[in-house]
Design an enzyme around this catalytic site. Structure first.
Site, PDB file in Angstrom:
ATOM      1  CG  ASP A 332      28.272   7.160   3.159  1.00  0.00           C
ATOM      2  OD1 ASP A 332      28.337   6.066   3.198  1.00  0.00           O
ATOM      3  OD2 ASP A 332      28.028   8.598   3.529  1.00  0.00           O
ATOM      4  CD  GLU A 385      28.743   3.151   0.376  1.00  0.00           C
ATOM      5  OE1 GLU A 385      28.054   3.048   1.421  1.00  0.00           O
ATOM      6  OE2 GLU A 385      28.573   5.160   0.206  1.00  0.00           O
TER       7      GLU A 385
END
Length: 668
Positions: A332, A385
């Site tokens: 993330d 990401e």
């Protein structure tokens, strides 16, 4: 150390030639640190052992509990808990080398499920009860809502039933899911319920990978799992560690890989639950001063240049892969890690990827993390990401890359939403759509998707809701004719097929979006009276045969199944056969399949010639206008289409209805 050859990343992209020194530095910096690790430890794997040394462990051969914690500037530490009635004088830890504190307790001092904390007298003279940094389970008191660590000794006895090789997943078809919202009742749902109810559904759709959100413990449910407090503890609100292992084991029994959202880009600020000011300083795990604060996320930023922090995070990578047998990670917030400015600039020059504001410590950490993950779990799926588009993110480290296997094509959801918000249907441009969906770096696999999980949250709209809005509440019955719903269903399928077939080398959907879930997600919070009413997924909508939701789910199943059968995405980018903006028709070939799309809102075409590479007979194998997927049945799927010779080569003569997409396969 390399002898200054031109890195492969530069050879493959001459536009990067001015970045040669920066790319070479990334390779050399990685190699230097790896050799340094090997001089102290035998290898990277052995270096990543914080979870085996720190924390609370029972040593059966010595009939002793050992408690260790890294807190270099703390003045004193003691273990408190149920076992000693939270007496801070009873079980002190002694400080040893390298800032490691240690205590040994007799076997009968601690037992399974005892709640514990560390009472830390910090460098700032604060005295706080803190949860151990590598605790494997943290639980919340239902009355006071306070979190505490919990002694957990059952995990090592879990009876794994199914071996799984993630390298069997050549093309990840990812179903992104959140355990807590994965049921219809307005409550928290569990790992066991997910295993029993949701995994068989995912398998029936054809997806081969689950991306599980909110695994690491987080004190605020509404953070979607991204404000992590306890990095080694699976969230206890969904069940026990063994329950999570059962979820992974069940997925493996269906031939499905499971990757988890791993949050190493930041950490929760909370003092009571997390790592912030753990030893009484602001710079133990995080950058000191303002650099340690993430203003947009209201969280703390790790100092990746500190060896102990890298060791902690690398141990976390090893822990989840080994202890829970995850098949990889979606890292993330990579953009925030890669740059000191957290990505809050326009990336309009290559210097901004390699020189200006780049955090080389974070790059080193990520190189080590991807290397370690692949060593532990060969074939691991490791997703970045990143919205900056840093070149080399998904290339091997020896080439000058960072080692991820895939990156999320984050611009695609933004493009579709912008198109729906700002342009009428008749103004959609086929050349623009083609350019947007195919614009990606060669050799760096992308995961395409039409909408993100953020768009399912309150304050935003899913693709289905942008298309149909409140009409979804009143006109989704099969016997209800609605132009709004008719348009929405048609475009929902077309947008998905275009994104799937053109946008990447892998594909992702978020739970419920495949069937156009009509309501947003709203987590329990003060503003809604801590309600779970919207914090769930309404599976009954697709089970209700009187509603049109099953049409969208069926089309998604057919699309995913076709993609998997043909290995469509595990192939070079599509070759454009035709694009005519006036007619609103796009046609392309990928993996020998011909996709034809008519986005015109009203105009259908007969005897429309689409040039193809190979002459022969073709058959439609996927049709968005099929009645079982909510279409108008305007195409006869039983017909074989024979190519005709034209002055430009072979071509198919087709009937192409308005707002329709279909795929043809050569059958002779």
């Amino acid at each position: 150390m390399s002898e200054n050859p031109v890195p492969v990343l530069i050879k493959n992209d001459p536009w990067l030639v001015d970045q040669t020194d920066a790319v070479r530095f990334r390779i050399d910096n990685y190699e230097t640190h790896l050799e340094d690790l090997k001089s102290q430890y035998s290898n990277l794997y052995d270096y990543a052992d914080s979870h085996l040394n720190l924390g609370i462990h029972y040593l059966p051969d010595q009939e002793t509990w050992i408690v260790r914690e890294w807190a270099p500037e703390a003045k004193s530490i003691s273990l408190v808990g149920d076992f000693n009635e939270w007496d801070g004088e009873d079980s002190p830890l002694e400080k040893g080398e390298h800032g490691i504190w240690e205590a040994r307790l007799e076997a009968d001092c601690l037992k399974h499920e005892d709640k514990v904390k560390l009472r830390i007298h910090g460098a700032d003279n604060s005295v706080r009860d803190r949860i151990p940094s590598v605790i494997r389970r943290a639980v919340q008191d239902p009355h006071t809502h306070d979190y505490a660590g919990q002694v957990w000794s059952h995990s090592e006895t879990y009876p794994w039933q199914h071996d799984f090789d993630p390298s069997s997943i050549t093309t990840p078809l990812i179903y992104e899911a959140h355990t807590g919202i994965a049921g219809e009742d307005p409550r928290l749902h569990t790992y066991l319920e997910f295993a029993e109810n949701i995994i068989p559904y995912i398998a029936s759709l054809g997806y081969n990978t689950i991306q599980l959100m909110a695994v690491q413990e987080h004190p605020y449910y509404g953070s979607f799992g991204y404000h992590v407090s306890n990095f080694f503890a699976p969230s206890s609100r969904f069940g026990t560690p063994e329950d999570l292992k059962h979820l992974v084991d069940t997925a493996h029994s269906h031939g499905i890989a499971v990757i988890m959202d791993i949050v190493h880009s930041h950490a929760v600020k909370n003092l009571a639950e997390g790592l912030n000011e753990f030893d009484g300083t602001d710079h133990q795990y995080f950058h000191g001063g303002g650099k340690g604060d993430h203003p947009q996320w209201d969280s703390k930023c790790f100092d990746y240049g500190k060896p102990e922090v890298r060791k902690f995070l690398l141990s976390n990578v090893r822990y989840w892969l080994e202890e829970f047998r995850f098949d990889g990670f979606r890292f993330d917030g990579i953009t925030s890690m890669l740059y000191d400015h957290h990505g809050n600039i326009a990336f309009n020059h290559y210097d901004k990827y390699f020189k200006d504001g780049v955090d080389n410590d974070a790059i080193l950490y990520l190189q080590l993390a991807t290397t370690l993950a692949k060593q532990i779990r060969p074939g691991a799926i490791i997703v970045a990401e990143d919205m900056s588009g840093m070149p080399g993110l998904c290339r091997p480290i020896e080439e000058g890359g960072i080692g991820f296997t895939h990156r999320l094509a984050m611009g695609l959801p933004d493009y579709w939403i912008k198109l729906l918000k700002h342009k009428q249907d008749e103004d959609w441009n086929t050349d623009e759509i083609w350019g947007t969906l195919t614009n990606r770096r060669h050799g760096e696999p992308n995961i395409s998707y039409t909408e993100s999980h953020d768009q399912a949250l309150v304050g935003d709209k899913t693709l289905a809701f942008w298309l149909m809005d409140q009409d979804m509440y009143w006109h989704m019955a099969k016997n209800d004719e609605s132009l709004v719903i008719d348009r929405g269903i048609a475009l929902h399928k077309i947008i998905r097929l275009l994104t799937f077939a053109l946008g990447g080398e892998a594909y992702l959907t978020f739970m419920g979006n495949e069937f156009g879930h009509p309501e947003w997600l709203d987590f329990p919070r003060e503003g809604n009276g801590w309600s779970y009413h919207y914090c769930r997924r309404q599976w009954s909508l697709i089970e209700n045969k009187e509603l049109k939701y099953e049409y969208l789910a069926e089309f998604d199943r057919q699309m995913i199944t076709l993609g998997k059968r043909s290995d469509l995405l595990n192939s070079p980018q599509a070759h454009q056969l035709w694009s005519h903006n006036g007619d609103k028709i796009i046609a392309f070939e990928r993996r020998h399949l011909i996709t034809v799309v008519n986005i015109h809102p009203t105009q259908s075409f007969t005897d429309y010639h689409i040039p193809v590479k190979e002459a022969g007979s073709y058959k439609i194998i996927l049709d968005s206008d099929a009645p079982e997927t909510g279409g108008h049945n305007r195409i006869d799927a039983s017909v074989d289409y024979q190519t005709k010779e034209t002055e430009h080569g072979p071509a198919l003569s087709l009937y192409i209805p308005s707002r329709t997409a279909f795929i043809l396969e050569r059958v002779d």
